[in-house]
Structures are given as C-alpha cells and as structure tokens.
Design a protein around this motif. Structure first.
Motif, short mmCIF file in Angstrom:
data_model
loop_
_atom_site.label_atom_id
_atom_site.label_comp_id
_atom_site.label_asym_id
_atom_site.label_seq_id
_atom_site.Cartn_x
_atom_site.Cartn_y
_atom_site.Cartn_z
N GLU A 129 -49.20 6.94 -11.22
CA GLU A 129 -49.66 8.18 -11.98
C GLU A 129 -48.78 8.04 -13.33
O GLU A 129 -47.51 8.06 -13.33
CB GLU A 129 -49.27 9.43 -11.40
N LEU A 130 -49.31 7.67 -14.21
CA LEU A 130 -48.82 7.08 -15.56
C LEU A 130 -49.56 7.93 -16.63
O LEU A 130 -50.81 8.36 -16.59
CB LEU A 130 -48.80 5.69 -16.04
N PHE A 131 -48.77 8.00 -18.03
CA PHE A 131 -49.59 8.51 -19.18
C PHE A 131 -50.54 7.30 -19.96
O PHE A 131 -50.26 6.15 -19.51
CB PHE A 131 -48.85 9.17 -20.08
N THR A 132 -51.47 7.81 -20.79
CA THR A 132 -52.22 6.64 -21.14
C THR A 132 -51.48 5.26 -21.85
O THR A 132 -51.79 4.09 -21.43
CB THR A 132 -53.02 7.05 -22.28
N ASN A 133 -50.57 5.53 -22.72
CA ASN A 133 -50.09 4.29 -23.25
C ASN A 133 -49.17 3.49 -22.05
O ASN A 133 -49.38 2.30 -22.19
CB ASN A 133 -48.65 4.88 -24.31
N GLU A 134 -48.55 4.20 -21.05
CA GLU A 134 -48.14 3.36 -20.03
C GLU A 134 -49.10 2.45 -19.29
O GLU A 134 -48.89 1.46 -18.97
CB GLU A 134 -47.26 4.40 -19.08
N ILE A 135 -50.25 3.40 -19.06
CA ILE A 135 -51.41 2.66 -18.23
C ILE A 135 -51.81 1.29 -18.98
O ILE A 135 -52.17 0.40 -18.42
CB ILE A 135 -52.52 3.59 -17.91
N LEU A 136 -51.95 1.54 -20.32
CA LEU A 136 -52.40 0.31 -20.98
C LEU A 136 -51.62 -0.87 -21.00
O LEU A 136 -51.87 -2.06 -20.90
CB LEU A 136 -52.83 0.74 -22.42
N ARG A 137 -50.39 -0.48 -21.05
CA ARG A 137 -49.06 -1.51 -21.15
C ARG A 137 -49.19 -2.23 -19.58
O ARG A 137 -49.03 -3.35 -19.29
CB ARG A 137 -47.84 -1.01 -21.34
#
Length: 305
Positions: A129-137
């Motif tokens: 469970e991550l936020f969008t910027n973290e998901i893309l990274r």
C-alpha cells in the motif's frame, strides 16, 4: 567496464546508513582497513569520489548518493530473485508483486484478489500500500510488477490502461454551511479552511489546480496523511476535506460527517493500471490485469493494449 560484487553493495549501504566506515564494515563482517580498501577500489574504478570522510563520520558525494540508490536497487532485486527461487523450489508457480494506493486496496481490490487467488493458488501475492509517486518508483525499479495509481501524471514511460473512475466529494461536519448543499464547486470550497493531504497527493491535485486557476491561496488548517485521520479532523470541525466518493460514503455511515458532490469536471479522476511492459509480465500477471479489467463483465484481454 566496472565490476562490482554484492559485498561492495552491502558494504556501501551499511556505511551510508550508519554514517560510519567502521560500523558499516562491522555489519558486513569486514575490518575497517579491508572496508577502506574496498571503497578506495570502488572510487578508483569509477574515477570519482563516493565518500567524504571527517571526524564526524562520512558524507556521500552526489556520485555516492547515486551509487547508494542503485546499490539498494540491486540488493532488492537479488532478494526478490532468492524469494522467487525458493518459491519455485516449493512448487510455487510464481510471485506477483502489486503496489496500489489506499483507495484501490480498501474499496476495489479485495474481491478481485479473492477470485484471482482462488484460480491461482500456486501464486504468492506481495501487496504494497503506497502513494502514487512511490508506486511509480516501485514499478520503475522492478520492485513491483504492477501498480495501480490515481491520475495519469508521470506515467508516460510505462505501459498503462485506465481502470476505474473516481469522483471527489466534499466532506464536511454536519453543522457546516456547505453540509446541506446538493453540490458545491471548488470555487465555493476554497473560501473555507481545509484538512489537506501532502501536496503530491493525486486526490488533492484538482484542489491545488483550482486554487492556481483562481489565484487564491488554500487555507490549510491542518494536514493529514491518512483518509481516516482526515475524516476524524473533519468530524471535529477542524476544517473541510476532499476524498473519493466511494470511501467518503462508506465512512459517513459511522461518523458525523456529510458528503457533498463536487460539480467541477476536474473532480473526476481515473485509476490507471501500469507496468513497465505488459507483454513482459508472466502469464499469471497478465491474468490479474485482465481480471481487473473484467470486473464490470466486459471481456478485455491483456493483448488488446
């Protein structure tokens, strides 16, 4: 060509995290002199300084920071490889790594995951469970195979496909003047004080964009990092909030808050499924993406995009 080994990577990460060459060496069972020689050899092979040593410890140069970033990536990949090989040895078919934002995990994914896992009992799921910027990274680095993000910002370098639309709504305490409205606009909302998420939150980007277009400053009373904490602050009358409608209406059943639709077109955001390359996913990864896209009963194949 530079040649590195795993000891180099582990040593450098430990030195950086402990801010000490001696402590870093101890963590990988090396003497300080052996560690110093390894760092000197790294710097010689790369023809650049990686560490600056002082009486207070060590400081990474810009090149050192880049080396640290990639060293962590390599070590993560090796850990994932070992985990996968262990699973294959235990007759597991594979390992699916999924990263998704909190709204998708709470509101949409459980039912689809339950069905998928029943059809693929030999696949292990790693859900982050991550936020969008973290998901893309995470997807870019290969730590996650598939990501589910809100909005289409910064996904140009990925394979992506729209998944679900979400509408943002206003959350207000019962006594607030806007609480009984049938709908409101961002222009009206921005006259009041907010419980805001961090600036990088895609769910709040329409609020910031509206404020920029109207050349007004958002009156932020407090900041929250989770949806539940924001709702609690709204319920207490600290300020207004903006959230996905599906989440807001569920929470409103148990809290003293009102949900008011936002009339602006920009209040509709789209979840996207993304991967580095869909065609490179294992067969069960493609099956999972297809399962997500088939939730509404419309048959879609991964090969269609």
């Amino acid at each position: 060509m530079n040649h590195f080994d795993m000891v180099d990577f582990r040593l450098f990460v430990q030195i950086a995290e402990s801010n000490s060459l001696r402590q870093g060496a101890s963590h990988v069972c090396l003497s300080a002199s052996a560690a110093s020689t390894r760092i000197a050899n790294l710097e010689a092979r790369s023809a650049t300084k990686l560490l600056i040593r002082s009486s207070k410890g060590v400081t990474l140069t810009v090149a050192g920071q880049a080396f640290l970033y990639h060293a962590k990536q390599v070590l993560d990949q090796i850990e994932n490889l070992n985990a996968d090989l262990e699973e294959y040895a235990q007759s597991m078919k594979g390992h699916l790594r999924l990263a998704a934002n909190p709204t998708a995990i709470k509101e949409y994914l459980p039912a689809t995951l339950k069905l998928f896992m029943s059809k693929h009992p030999d696949v292990r799921l790693d859900l982050r469970e991550l936020f969008t910027n973290e998901i893309l990274r995470s997807v870019s680095a290969g730590v996650s195979d598939i990501g589910i993000v809100i909005g289409d910002r910064d996904i140009e370098g990925f394979d992506s496909v729209p998944y679900r639309d979400i509408r943002l709504v206003l959350i207000a305490p019962h006594a607030h003047p806007l609480a009984t409205r049938k709908s409101v606009s961002f222009k009206e909302i921005l006259k009041h004080e907010f419980i805001a998420f961090p600036d990088g939150s895609p769910a709040y980007s329409p609020v910031y964009n509206a404020a920029d277009e109207m050349s007004v400053k958002i009156r932020t009373r407090a900041r929250a990092t989770t949806f539940d904490s924001m709702c609690s602050l709204v319920e207490a009358g600290i300020g207004l909030g903006v959230a996905p409608e599906v989440s807001a209406r569920r929470v409103a059943e148990s809290m003293e808050i009102m949900v008011v639709p936002i009339s602006d077109d920009s209040a509709v955001l789209t979840h996207h499924i993304c991967a580095r390359r869909f065609k490179s996913l294992p067969s069960f990864g493609k099956d999972f993406v297809s399962a997500l896209l088939n939730e509404d009963g419309v048959k879609t194949s991964i090969v269609d995009f």
